[in-house]
Design a protein around this motif. Structure first.
Motif, PDB file in Angstrom:
ATOM      1  N   VAL A  83     109.683  39.572 -63.253  1.00  0.00           N
ATOM      2  CA  VAL A  83     110.353  38.821 -62.195  1.00  0.00           C
ATOM      3  C   VAL A  83     111.589  38.123 -62.747  1.00  0.00           C
ATOM      4  O   VAL A  83     111.627  37.732 -63.913  1.00  0.00           O
ATOM      5  CB  VAL A  83     109.380  37.788 -61.567  1.00  0.00           C
ATOM      6  N   THR A  84     112.622  38.019 -61.923  1.00  0.00           N
ATOM      7  CA  THR A  84     113.799  37.213 -62.238  1.00  0.00           C
ATOM      8  C   THR A  84     114.146  36.398 -60.999  1.00  0.00           C
ATOM      9  O   THR A  84     114.253  36.943 -59.901  1.00  0.00           O
ATOM     10  CB  THR A  84     115.005  38.087 -62.622  1.00  0.00           C
ATOM     11  N   VAL A  85     114.273  35.095 -61.191  1.00  0.00           N
ATOM     12  CA  VAL A  85     114.610  34.191 -60.097  1.00  0.00           C
ATOM     13  C   VAL A  85     116.067  33.761 -60.279  1.00  0.00           C
ATOM     14  O   VAL A  85     116.427  33.181 -61.304  1.00  0.00           O
ATOM     15  CB  VAL A  85     113.696  32.953 -60.084  1.00  0.00           C
ATOM     16  N   PHE A  86     116.903  34.057 -59.291  1.00  0.00           N
ATOM     17  CA  PHE A  86     118.319  33.693 -59.328  1.00  0.00           C
ATOM     18  C   PHE A  86     118.574  32.516 -58.395  1.00  0.00           C
ATOM     19  O   PHE A  86     118.177  32.541 -57.231  1.00  0.00           O
ATOM     20  CB  PHE A  86     119.196  34.869 -58.895  1.00  0.00           C
ATOM     21  N   ASP A  87     119.253  31.498 -58.919  1.00  0.00           N
ATOM     22  CA  ASP A  87     119.671  30.361 -58.108  1.00  0.00           C
ATOM     23  C   ASP A  87     121.167  30.502 -57.824  1.00  0.00           C
ATOM     24  O   ASP A  87     121.926  30.925 -58.707  1.00  0.00           O
ATOM     25  CB  ASP A  87     119.398  29.052 -58.852  1.00  0.00           C
ATOM     26  N   PRO A  88     121.628  30.155 -56.619  1.00  0.00           N
ATOM     27  CA  PRO A  88     123.056  30.303 -56.313  1.00  0.00           C
ATOM     28  C   PRO A  88     123.974  29.571 -57.280  1.00  0.00           C
ATOM     29  O   PRO A  88     125.126  29.967 -57.474  1.00  0.00           O
ATOM     30  CB  PRO A  88     123.174  29.710 -54.897  1.00  0.00           C
ATOM     31  N   SER A  89     123.474  28.504 -57.927  1.00  0.00           N
ATOM     32  CA  SER A  89     124.308  27.707 -58.832  1.00  0.00           C
ATOM     33  C   SER A  89     124.698  28.470 -60.090  1.00  0.00           C
ATOM     34  O   SER A  89     125.700  28.153 -60.736  1.00  0.00           O
ATOM     35  CB  SER A  89     123.552  26.443 -59.241  1.00  0.00           C
ATOM     36  N   GLY A  90     123.880  29.461 -60.492  1.00  0.00           N
ATOM     37  CA  GLY A  90     124.129  30.186 -61.736  1.00  0.00           C
ATOM     38  C   GLY A  90     122.959  30.141 -62.694  1.00  0.00           C
ATOM     39  O   GLY A  90     122.964  30.811 -63.723  1.00  0.00           O
ATOM     40  N   LEU A  91     121.919  29.365 -62.380  1.00  0.00           N
ATOM     41  CA  LEU A  91     120.716  29.366 -63.200  1.00  0.00           C
ATOM     42  C   LEU A  91     119.852  30.576 -62.869  1.00  0.00           C
ATOM     43  O   LEU A  91     119.810  31.028 -61.718  1.00  0.00           O
ATOM     44  CB  LEU A  91     119.889  28.100 -62.955  1.00  0.00           C
ATOM     45  N   PHE A  92     119.144  31.094 -63.885  1.00  0.00           N
ATOM     46  CA  PHE A  92     118.115  32.097 -63.627  1.00  0.00           C
ATOM     47  C   PHE A  92     116.943  31.860 -64.563  1.00  0.00           C
ATOM     48  O   PHE A  92     117.076  31.225 -65.612  1.00  0.00           O
ATOM     49  CB  PHE A  92     118.657  33.525 -63.790  1.00  0.00           C
ATOM     50  N   THR A  93     115.778  32.361 -64.173  1.00  0.00           N
ATOM     51  CA  THR A  93     114.596  32.284 -65.022  1.00  0.00           C
ATOM     52  C   THR A  93     113.810  33.582 -64.905  1.00  0.00           C
ATOM     53  O   THR A  93     113.836  34.228 -63.848  1.00  0.00           O
ATOM     54  CB  THR A  93     113.697  31.092 -64.651  1.00  0.00           C
ATOM     55  N   THR A  94     113.136  33.948 -65.975  1.00  0.00           N
ATOM     56  CA  THR A  94     112.304  35.151 -65.981  1.00  0.00           C
ATOM     57  C   THR A  94     110.827  34.823 -65.850  1.00  0.00           C
ATOM     58  O   THR A  94     109.978  35.681 -66.047  1.00  0.00           O
ATOM     59  CB  THR A  94     112.541  35.963 -67.271  1.00  0.00           C
ATOM     60  N   GLU A  95     110.524  33.563 -65.518  1.00  0.00           N
ATOM     61  CA  GLU A  95     109.161  33.142 -65.217  1.00  0.00           C
ATOM     62  C   GLU A  95     109.183  32.362 -63.914  1.00  0.00           C
ATOM     63  O   GLU A  95     110.043  31.510 -63.717  1.00  0.00           O
ATOM     64  CB  GLU A  95     108.572  32.270 -66.343  1.00  0.00           C
ATOM     65  N   MET A  96     108.220  32.627 -63.051  1.00  0.00           N
ATOM     66  CA  MET A  96     108.176  31.923 -61.775  1.00  0.00           C
ATOM     67  C   MET A  96     107.805  30.452 -61.990  1.00  0.00           C
ATOM     68  O   MET A  96     106.772  30.160 -62.603  1.00  0.00           O
ATOM     69  CB  MET A  96     107.148  32.570 -60.858  1.00  0.00           C
ATOM     70  N   PRO A  97     108.613  29.503 -61.519  1.00  0.00           N
ATOM     71  CA  PRO A  97     108.211  28.090 -61.581  1.00  0.00           C
ATOM     72  C   PRO A  97     106.962  27.870 -60.725  1.00  0.00           C
ATOM     73  O   PRO A  97     106.947  28.239 -59.550  1.00  0.00           O
ATOM     74  CB  PRO A  97     109.417  27.351 -61.001  1.00  0.00           C
ATOM     75  N   ALA A  98     105.929  27.294 -61.305  1.00  0.00           N
ATOM     76  CA  ALA A  98     104.665  27.121 -60.586  1.00  0.00           C
ATOM     77  C   ALA A  98     104.815  26.220 -59.377  1.00  0.00           C
ATOM     78  O   ALA A  98     104.136  26.405 -58.364  1.00  0.00           O
ATOM     79  CB  ALA A  98     103.595  26.562 -61.522  1.00  0.00           C
TER      80      ALA A  98
END
Length: 395
Positions: free
Chosen positions: A191-206
């Motif tokens: 999984v990859t979570v993209f935020d419009p601001s430019g942050l991304f994470t490869t783990e889902m925030p619980a």
């Protein structure tokens, strides 16, 4: 330059040197450490940064501990910091100093005008003691301000970063060696979570808060920017600057990028948009997560397995059970010695609630847990990914 020393109550003793700083800490015997251990942190610099001198200075610091340059580099990284400075890191293990096992970690940073080096020497450290020394060392390096304008470590996108919004998943399968000398097949819904601001994470925030997740676990995260395109064309590249280590190294990678309806294609991988669950979404069924690994060598064989089962009811009830097993066999002096063990996880039950990408479990004892959850197969709950593990629905 400036940096933050560990809390004085943590046991580190600091001493200023002519060209830097030194900290020392002793660690008592524990179950992991049968002998007393110690750690030494040395800060060297700052120095002027003549062109081409950084790598030479790095090698000089490695050579301060006799014999260490001959040890193999087991971990290394190279990149930039959030302030745009070059950062290089190497870890060497496992040397011997006065009959004590030793490991050496060296980090170097360089701006346009200065360079500084940090070294951690661990002596006879293992387990929690080594983790503690490593964490204090990493925090010290992350706190470095080499220039007055430097800001503390935090992932902060700049103007022009971002442009995507949503949770995307892609399936990755393959074979990989395991600890028992065998090979395991894996199938992961990454999984990859993209935020419009430019942050991304490869783990889902619980709990669904991406910014808070990245502050707490920066190594899951990074900053991205869409590149290319113009007046009559769309972006065709994505630059992803991921946090590569505990020192705040940003490793940049640029890949081809295109949109495919609501989905994405990054490099050669297809990323499918995963819709959130409406609040109060009910489930009905039994989902199973199973893992097994085994292998055989000339003198040993072994394996481990784990099963987790969660039952969710349309009335909002849940029940969890599970089991683990491990076995090993070794040949010693012509005889084969075996070991096997297993256990059942006590059943747990209570109430559940789903909202967006969060599964909240409230046990009968009142305890509350939050887990990430999504369904990678559109329109189907046959596969649920909970905290990164695949749970298949049982008929």
């Amino acid at each position: 330059m400036s940096f933050d020393l560990p809390d004085a109550r943590s046991g580190w003793k600091a001493q200023r040197l002519k060209d830097g700083f030194i900290l020392q800490k002793e660690f008592p015997k524990t179950e992991d450490n049968r002998r007393k251990g110690a750690a030494v942190i040395q800060v060297v610099g700052p120095f002027a940064d003549p062109p081409g001198s950084f790598d030479k200075g790095f090698d000089t610091v490695v050579g301060l501990i006799k014999g260490m340059p001959a040890e193999d580099v087991t971990t290394k990284s190279n990149g930039t910091t959030i302030n745009g400075h070059r950062i290089r890191h190497e870890y060497r293990c496992c040397g011997r100093l006065n009959e004590l096992s030793a490991g050496q970690r060296v980090v170097g940073l360089a701006s346009q005008g200065k360079q500084a080096f940090f070294a951690l020497l661990d002596l006879q450290l293992r387990g929690d003691a080594q983790d503690s020394a490593e964490a204090d060392f990493a925090a010290l390096v992350r706190s470095l301000k080499l220039e007055e304008s430097d800001r503390p470590f935090e992932l902060v996108p700049k103007a022009g970063d971002g442009g995507l919004d949503g949770v995307y998943t892609h399936l990755e399968t393959g074979l990989r060696p395991n600890a028992f000398g065998g090979v395991d097949f894996y199938s992961d819904s990454n999984v990859t979570v993209f935020d419009p601001s430019g942050l991304f994470t490869t783990e889902m925030p619980a709990d669904g808060d991406l910014s808070a997740h990245c502050r707490e676990k920066p190594r899951d995260c990074g900053i991205y920017a869409l590149k290319g395109g113009g007046l009559f064309s769309l972006e065709n590249e994505i630059e992803m600057r991921a946090v590569d280590d505990d020192f705040g190294t940003l490793a940049a990678e640029t890949k081809p990028f295109k949109r495919s309806g609501k989905d994405l294609v990054i490099g050669e991988a297809d990323y499918a948009l995963v819709p959130p669950f409406p609040e109060g979404t009910p489930f009905e069924g039994r989902w199973r997560s199973f893992f097994a690994s085994s292998g055989t060598t000339a003198t040993s064989s072994g394996g481990v397995s784990s099963e987790r089962i969660v039952t969710l009811g349309r009335d909002g009830s849940f029940r969890r059970t599970g089991s683990t097993g491990v076995m090993s066999s070794n040949e010693i002096g012509g005889s084969r010695v075996g070991f096997a063990s297993g256990g059942e996880r006590p059943a747990e039950s209570g109430r559940y609630r789903v909202k967006n990408y969060t599964l909240e479990l409230v046990g009968d004892d009142g305890t509350t847990e939050r887990h990430s959850i999504f369904a990678p197969d559109k329109g189907s709950d046959s596969l649920l990914v909970i905290d990164g593990s695949n749970y298949l629905k049982q008929e």
